[in-house]
Scaffold this motif. Structure first.
Motif, PDB file in Angstrom:
ATOM      1  N   ILE A  10       1.465  -1.012  -0.043  1.00 48.04           N
ATOM      2  CA  ILE A  10      -0.277   0.123   0.260  1.00 48.04           C
ATOM      3  C   ILE A  10       1.082   1.174   0.117  1.00 48.04           C
ATOM      4  O   ILE A  10       1.628   1.244   0.653  1.00 48.04           O
ATOM      5  CB  ILE A  10      -0.860   0.185   1.301  1.00 48.04           C
ATOM      6  CG1 ILE A  10      -1.599  -1.154   1.566  1.00 48.04           C
ATOM      7  CG2 ILE A  10      -1.595   1.610   1.169  1.00 48.04           C
ATOM      8  CD1 ILE A  10      -2.545  -0.920   2.260  1.00 48.04           C
ATOM      9  N   LEU A  11       0.505   2.121  -0.681  1.00 50.63           N
ATOM     10  CA  LEU A  11       1.500   3.527  -0.967  1.00 50.63           C
ATOM     11  C   LEU A  11       0.597   4.393  -0.743  1.00 50.63           C
ATOM     12  O   LEU A  11      -0.996   4.935  -0.646  1.00 50.63           O
ATOM     13  CB  LEU A  11       1.892   3.868  -2.387  1.00 50.63           C
ATOM     14  CG  LEU A  11       2.263   5.524  -2.956  1.00 50.63           C
ATOM     15  CD1 LEU A  11       3.619   5.615  -2.188  1.00 50.63           C
ATOM     16  CD2 LEU A  11       2.670   5.798  -4.419  1.00 50.63           C
ATOM     17  N   VAL A  12       1.083   4.906   0.566  1.00 44.63           N
ATOM     18  CA  VAL A  12       0.758   5.997   1.040  1.00 44.63           C
ATOM     19  C   VAL A  12       1.379   7.453   0.190  1.00 44.63           C
ATOM     20  O   VAL A  12       2.440   7.958   0.686  1.00 44.63           O
ATOM     21  CB  VAL A  12       0.209   6.136   2.452  1.00 44.63           C
ATOM     22  CG1 VAL A  12      -0.646   7.258   3.724  1.00 44.63           C
ATOM     23  CG2 VAL A  12      -0.323   4.924   3.043  1.00 44.63           C
ATOM     24  N   VAL A  13       0.216   8.359   0.217  1.00 38.31           N
ATOM     25  CA  VAL A  13       0.989  10.094  -0.097  1.00 38.31           C
ATOM     26  C   VAL A  13       0.003  11.334   0.553  1.00 38.31           C
ATOM     27  O   VAL A  13      -1.295  10.914   1.746  1.00 38.31           O
ATOM     28  CB  VAL A  13       0.164  10.097  -2.034  1.00 38.31           C
ATOM     29  CG1 VAL A  13       1.514   9.006  -1.980  1.00 38.31           C
ATOM     30  CG2 VAL A  13      -0.894   9.989  -1.797  1.00 38.31           C
ATOM     31  N   ASN A  14      -0.300  11.815   0.141  1.00 28.97           N
ATOM     32  CA  ASN A  14      -0.984  13.296   0.997  1.00 28.97           C
ATOM     33  C   ASN A  14      -0.817  14.798   0.827  1.00 28.97           C
ATOM     34  O   ASN A  14       0.744  14.022  -0.592  1.00 28.97           O
ATOM     35  CB  ASN A  14      -0.863  12.727   2.767  1.00 28.97           C
ATOM     36  CG  ASN A  14       0.053  13.837   3.274  1.00 28.97           C
ATOM     37  OD1 ASN A  14       1.298  13.943   2.670  1.00 28.97           O
ATOM     38  ND2 ASN A  14      -0.149  14.466   4.121  1.00 28.97           N
ATOM     39  N   ASP A  15      -0.836  15.347   0.598  1.00 28.86           N
ATOM     40  CA  ASP A  15      -0.534  16.718   0.380  1.00 28.86           C
ATOM     41  C   ASP A  15      -0.287  17.698   1.099  1.00 28.86           C
ATOM     42  O   ASP A  15       0.269  18.851   1.317  1.00 28.86           O
ATOM     43  CB  ASP A  15      -2.045  17.972  -1.002  1.00 28.86           C
ATOM     44  CG  ASP A  15      -3.062  18.038   0.101  1.00 28.86           C
ATOM     45  OD1 ASP A  15      -3.122  18.275   1.244  1.00 28.86           O
ATOM     46  OD2 ASP A  15      -3.984  18.884  -0.541  1.00 28.86           O
TER      47      ASP A  15
END
Length: 259
Positions: A10-15
């Motif tokens: 699972i790849l987790v990203v945000n801004d």
């Protein structure tokens, strides 16, 4: 990174940046589901939309913020983070799921266009990765995400089990506070920002501007994300990145182009 046994990658990203409370809460949930890799901006990147970095180098460094989590901070945009993750970490062996957020502030209705959170998820979908963007109606750094967690887990598990239609991702928004009534699969409301620019003067009497505005909902339907959130539901909107207005093609084909 290689998949360990049957646990999904699972790849987790945000801004909002790698130290934002929202991404910490998202990591805590998806750690229960699979092997987590985090790639996030080194600082806030809200409102960046689908911007990418061109003409200057990107910095990409390993960090150790949470035990047992492979994490990287990136000097670029949320979309840069996804591109670097796919290219440099997964090296073409794409993750099983990309989750973005949890954003501090809603990304319902027209906000999806401006959102760095959603653009990171869109980039994941462009790469062929089942992707979800999560947002909460609370801008505070002390925001309480606890009531969101069971929904994040349930929605993520469903996407992992069933996949998503081709070129589609999910835009998930949470109302603030406890007592959520459930999930509503709905459409994006026809709403917009009535924007103004607050003009001020610097010490040299030069004008500068702050963007302000009021959110105007022109859609009275009870099948929209705005209605769902106002009535205590988690809104789930399927989003596509094909921006073709297919219904307009027959109309344009009736035109006569005199060239």
């Amino acid at each position: 990174m290689k998949k360990q046994q049957s646990r999904p990658n699972i790849l987790v990203v945000n801004d909002d940046g790698i130290t934002a409370p929202g991404i910490k809460n998202l990591i805590e949930v998806v750690q229960e589901i699979g092997n987590v890799v985090v790639v996030a901006p080194d600082g806030p990147q809200s409102g960046m939309g689908h911007a990418i970095t061109i003409g200057k180098p990107l910095r990409f460094d390993r960090v150790d913020l949470y035990p047992g989590v492979e994490m990287y901070k990136c000097s670029g945009t949320p979309v840069d983070c996804v591109k670097l993750a796919v290219n440099k970490i997964f090296k073409g062996q794409k993750p099983d799921l990309c989750v973005s957020g949890v954003n501090h502030g809603l990304n319902n209705s027209i906000n999806v266009i401006y959102s760095g959170t959603m653009s990171a998820a869109v980039e994941g979908a462009i790469e062929g990765i089942p992707s979800i963007g999560f947002s909460l109606d609370d801008f505070s750094q002390e925001a309480d995400f606890s009531h969101c967690k069971k929904f994040i887990k349930a929605i993520s598990l469903q996407v992992l089990e069933h996949g998503l239609p081709q070129a589609t991702l999910l835009n998930v928004n949470f109302p603030k506070g406890d007592g959520l009534k459930g999930i509503k699969v709905c459409r994006q409301a026809n709403a917009k920002w009535a924007e103004e620019f607050d003009e001020r003067k610097d010490p040299y009497e030069r004008p500068y501007y702050w963007l302000t505005g009021v959110f105007q909902n022109n859609d009275k339907g009870e099948d929209t994300d705005v209605w769902a959130l106002e009535n205590g539901f988690v809104s789930v909107v399927p989003v596509q990145f094909d921006l073709t207005a297919h219904h307009a093609i027959p109309v344009l084909n009736t035109w006569t182009f005199d060239v």
